[in-house]
Design an enzyme around this catalytic site. Structure first.
Site, PDB file in Angstrom:
ATOM      1  N   GLY A 262       0.834  -1.213   0.000  1.00 61.98           N
ATOM      2  CA  GLY A 262       0.000   0.000   0.000  1.00 61.98           C
ATOM      3  C   GLY A 262       0.862   1.254   0.000  1.00 61.98           C
ATOM      4  O   GLY A 262       0.561   2.227   0.692  1.00 61.98           O
TER       5      GLY A 262
ATOM      6  N   THR B 202       1.477   3.451  -2.420  1.00 58.22           N
ATOM      7  CA  THR B 202       1.234   4.454  -3.466  1.00 58.22           C
ATOM      8  C   THR B 202       0.576   5.730  -2.953  1.00 58.22           C
ATOM      9  O   THR B 202       0.481   6.714  -3.689  1.00 58.22           O
ATOM     10  CB  THR B 202       0.334   3.855  -4.571  1.00 58.22           C
ATOM     11  OG1 THR B 202      -0.813   3.273  -3.937  1.00 58.22           O
ATOM     12  CG2 THR B 202       1.069   2.798  -5.365  1.00 58.22           C
TER      13      THR B 202
ATOM     14  N   ILE C 159      -4.049  10.839  11.289  1.00 58.44           N
ATOM     15  CA  ILE C 159      -3.019  11.323  10.351  1.00 58.44           C
ATOM     16  C   ILE C 159      -3.746  12.098   9.253  1.00 58.44           C
ATOM     17  O   ILE C 159      -4.372  11.509   8.362  1.00 58.44           O
ATOM     18  CB  ILE C 159      -2.198  10.136   9.776  1.00 58.44           C
ATOM     19  CG1 ILE C 159      -1.584   9.308  10.926  1.00 58.44           C
ATOM     20  CG2 ILE C 159      -1.141  10.634   8.809  1.00 58.44           C
ATOM     21  CD1 ILE C 159      -0.679  10.083  11.880  1.00 58.44           C
TER      22      ILE C 159
ATOM     23  N   LYS D  69      -6.346  -4.748  13.732  1.00 60.36           N
ATOM     24  CA  LYS D  69      -5.153  -4.001  14.129  1.00 60.36           C
ATOM     25  C   LYS D  69      -4.565  -4.545  15.442  1.00 60.36           C
ATOM     26  O   LYS D  69      -3.345  -4.531  15.628  1.00 60.36           O
ATOM     27  CB  LYS D  69      -5.484  -2.512  14.254  1.00 60.36           C
ATOM     28  CG  LYS D  69      -5.824  -1.869  12.912  1.00 60.36           C
ATOM     29  CD  LYS D  69      -4.652  -1.951  11.955  1.00 60.36           C
ATOM     30  CE  LYS D  69      -4.924  -1.349  10.602  1.00 60.36           C
ATOM     31  NZ  LYS D  69      -3.762  -1.414   9.707  1.00 60.36           N
TER      32      LYS D  69
ATOM     33  N   TYR E  42     -12.231  -3.594  12.405  1.00 56.96           N
ATOM     34  CA  TYR E  42     -10.970  -2.853  12.243  1.00 56.96           C
ATOM     35  C   TYR E  42     -10.115  -2.972  13.507  1.00 56.96           C
ATOM     36  O   TYR E  42      -8.917  -3.255  13.434  1.00 56.96           O
ATOM     37  CB  TYR E  42     -11.285  -1.388  11.926  1.00 56.96           C
ATOM     38  CG  TYR E  42     -10.053  -0.543  11.646  1.00 56.96           C
ATOM     39  CD1 TYR E  42      -9.372  -0.664  10.435  1.00 56.96           C
ATOM     40  CD2 TYR E  42      -9.576   0.373  12.587  1.00 56.96           C
ATOM     41  CE1 TYR E  42      -8.240   0.105  10.171  1.00 56.96           C
ATOM     42  CE2 TYR E  42      -8.458   1.144  12.321  1.00 56.96           C
ATOM     43  CZ  TYR E  42      -7.793   1.004  11.114  1.00 56.96           C
ATOM     44  OH  TYR E  42      -6.669   1.770  10.856  1.00 56.96           O
TER      45      TYR E  42
END
Ligand SMILES: NC(=O)c1ccc[n+]([C@@H]2O[C@H](COP(=O)([O-])OP(=O)(O)OC[C@H]3O[C@@H](n4cnc5c(N)ncnc54)[C@H](OP(=O)(O)O)[C@@H]3O)[C@@H](O)[C@H]2O)c1
Length: 248
Positions: A10, A12, A189, A160, A156
């Site tokens: 991932g 990109t 972020i 994680k 999720y």
């Protein structure tokens, strides 16, 4: 870092792209994986290409990192193009918000498959060569959701938190072979993923959750990443990059 080879899954966009840029600036050849967004991949290829020195390369592969056959194919292609992999960053992930009321079995399976199983498939590919080289660095990009539960949903948070468990186990088994395995647990972020589309008004809510005067940037995660790959005596840890917002 010169003459080494890294894989950033991932890589990109968002956090992954910034980590790939850091590695390229340090002289590492970098393989970048992505799922489907060709225009982001083209832009990333251009950005990384601008920093390449002599004998340094990048290599891009497209496909689903939650599929073990695709990961095996990608690994062999990268090995042929760049050589054995010394550094792996398991960063590819999806973040589809679902509460307990909304979530389907498909939502659950898809998130575990891409975020957690994909990271395991990549570890399984790179570890044999790392063992032979007696050197390796694996960094798993987890999340604050592994610590306090987060706001995305149970699928999720479980994916994680699973990465954190895998990190600890792998650190123990692989440490004697010169391979360190660590995780980073970022939060908020603003220049990556879902937060890119958030208005300043919405982001102000996140600011209230952190102890410092601003929310995170991908570069904050890059700093943690650089510390981990430069630290042979640090393994099995999860570094929190969240401005102090541990329990949300
Ligand atoms: N942003 C945050 O605040 C934050 C906070 C905590 C944790 N994280 C974690 O940090 C990581 C990166 O997040 P980000 O916000 O930078 O993400 P992002 O900007 O959405 O980028 C995601 C990257 O992963 C790739 N990807 C998605 N699904 C894939 C699949 N099935 N196979 C291969 N590649 C796939 C995407 O490729 P395509 O472009 O082709 O889809 C893209 O390159 C994720 O694991 C995320 O959970 C982010």
């Amino acid at each position: 870092m010169e003459n080494l080879v890294a894989v950033v899954t991932g890589g990109t966009r968002g956090i992954g792209l910034r980590i790939a840029e850091s590695l390229v600036r340090r002289g590492t050849s970098v393989a970048v994986t992505y799922c489907s967004n060709d225009s982001a991949a083209e832009e990333a290829r251009r950005k990384l290409g601008a920093h390449l020195k002599k004998d340094q390369k990048t290599h891009f592969v497209k496909g689903d990192s939650g599929n073990p056959d695709v990961v095996a194919e990608h690994y062999h292609e990268i090995h042929k193009a760049l050589g054995p992999v010394n550094i792996l960053i398991n960063n590819a992930g999806i973040m589809t918000a679902r509460s307990f009321d909304e979530i389907t079995v498909e939502d659950w399976n898809e998130t575990i498959r891409i975020n957690l199983s994909g990271a395991f498939y990549w570890c399984r590919q790179v570890v044999p060569a790392m063992k032979k080289m007696k050197y390796g660095r694996i960094v798993n990009i987890s999340s604050i959701a592994a610590r306090g539960g987060g706001v995305v949903g149970p699928h999720y948070a479980a994916s994680k938190a699973g990465m954190v468990g895998m990190t600890r186990y792998a650190a123990k088994e692989l440490g004697p072979h010169g391979i360190t395995v660590n995780a980073i647990a970022p939060a908020f972020i603003e220049d990556a993923g879902i937060f890119l589309d958030w208005s300043e008004k919405k982001k102000a809510i996140l600011k209230e959750k952190v102890f410092v005067p601003r929310i995170g940037k991908a570069n904050d995660v890059v700093r943690a990443f650089e510390y981990l790959i430069d630290s042979p005596f640090v393994t099995g840890v999860t570094l929190d990059v969240n401005g102090g917002a541990f329990m949300i």
